[in-house]
Design an enzyme around this catalytic site. Sequence first.
Site, mmCIF file in Angstrom:
data_model
loop_
_atom_site.group_PDB
_atom_site.id
_atom_site.type_symbol
_atom_site.label_atom_id
_atom_site.label_comp_id
_atom_site.label_asym_id
_atom_site.label_seq_id
_atom_site.Cartn_x
_atom_site.Cartn_y
_atom_site.Cartn_z
ATOM 1 N N HIS A 1 -6.584 -7.173 0.184
ATOM 2 C CA HIS A 1 -6.733 -5.746 -0.114
ATOM 3 C C HIS A 1 -6.045 -5.420 -1.447
ATOM 4 O O HIS A 1 -5.018 -6.023 -1.773
ATOM 5 C CB HIS A 1 -6.109 -4.899 1.003
ATOM 6 C CG HIS A 1 -6.717 -5.154 2.348
ATOM 7 N ND1 HIS A 1 -6.150 -6.022 3.258
ATOM 8 C CD2 HIS A 1 -7.846 -4.675 2.915
ATOM 9 C CE1 HIS A 1 -6.917 -6.060 4.348
ATOM 10 N NE2 HIS A 1 -7.951 -5.259 4.159
ATOM 11 N N HIS B 1 0.815 -1.229 0.000
ATOM 12 C CA HIS B 1 0.000 0.000 0.000
ATOM 13 C C HIS B 1 0.845 1.274 0.000
ATOM 14 O O HIS B 1 0.301 2.372 -0.178
ATOM 15 C CB HIS B 1 -0.910 0.046 1.233
ATOM 16 C CG HIS B 1 -1.912 -1.068 1.297
ATOM 17 N ND1 HIS B 1 -2.809 -1.319 0.290
ATOM 18 C CD2 HIS B 1 -2.160 -2.006 2.273
ATOM 19 C CE1 HIS B 1 -3.571 -2.372 0.635
ATOM 20 N NE2 HIS B 1 -3.186 -2.799 1.817
ATOM 21 N N ASP C 1 -4.745 -12.628 4.185
ATOM 22 C CA ASP C 1 -5.977 -12.118 4.790
ATOM 23 C C ASP C 1 -7.217 -12.420 3.952
ATOM 24 O O ASP C 1 -8.325 -12.021 4.313
ATOM 25 C CB ASP C 1 -5.865 -10.622 5.109
ATOM 26 C CG ASP C 1 -5.137 -9.834 4.040
ATOM 27 O OD1 ASP C 1 -4.896 -10.392 2.944
ATOM 28 O OD2 ASP C 1 -4.818 -8.654 4.281
HETATM 29 ZN ZN LIG Z 1 -4.275 -7.043 3.217
#
Ligand SMILES: [Zn+2]
Length: 313
Positions: A165, A126, A250
């Site tokens: 994500h 990120h 995740d």
């Molecule tokens: Zn993640």
Amino acid sequence: MTRTFYYWDAVSLEHDTGAHVECIERSERLRPEKMRKLVPELDARPIEVHNARDWILKLHLPDYHDFVEKTCENGGGLLDHGDTVTSPRSYDAALASVNAALTAADAVMTGEADHAVSVLRPPGHHALPDCAMGFCLFGNVAILARYLQERHGLSKIAIVDWDVHHGNGTQHFFYSDPDVFFVSLHQYPLWPGTGRSHERGEGPGEGATLNLPIAPFTTETDFLSKFETVVLPAVTDFRPEFLIVSAGYDAHRDDPLAQLQLTEDGFIKMTQWLKGVAGDVCDGRLISCLEGGYNLDALQNSVAAHTRTLMTS
Ligand SMILES: [Zn+2]
């Protein structure tokens, strides 16, 4: 058995985020001594490359690098978006995360190892050129891709990001770059809110970004079907010279931050497939770098399953 090197370093234990999901205990669980209970043949290796700063500065702005270093020198604290916690040693841990990836690159490029798994923290996918985001300080896999190109003379690199994500940072670095193919499968809608299917790259990089948003509660079977029918042919057609996996865990059904339904078997399957593609198109060269994964048992078991699968002939 193929040679798979495993990178872990105790400095990750000093990236102290306190009562945060991206916590020291993740590193504790992935310590080689503990992992050997699950992967008896684990081949843990020390970090040998130590000029991460130079490579970080190829992608991140100097002011941002200095801000991270100074914040940690001053005792740590929250960075930028406020979800990235640092402690006095977080900068050193972040350098080690990058150095581990670069060490792994050298090991695979010299033929010492076939594959490598780096499980250092903090994660990286990120992080943006000028700011920290989503528990990430520096873009480990993006820096690794540039290192492979500039240090090892490779041209085409594929990055497959199976963290739940969207890997917005990695996407950002290569959005207009036709030589780095970035594929992300991620739950959508979910933070950070990017990664819709129409985000396909721009200019010369158009088509070199592939986003697969996956609805919450999608079954493992459907997730894997998408991986097999969309991701594998796309990566194979790109014909990369090296395959990098942004390996977050995740998307596991037990993870507290998202609602996908993968099990260890899903991570095994994806690893087998990518290993097969790497064998077909780039002499098997594959490195994975840890991203997320916040249920500690699921994280440990999934990293073990992934590593064991890479080690198996
Ligand atoms: Zn993640």
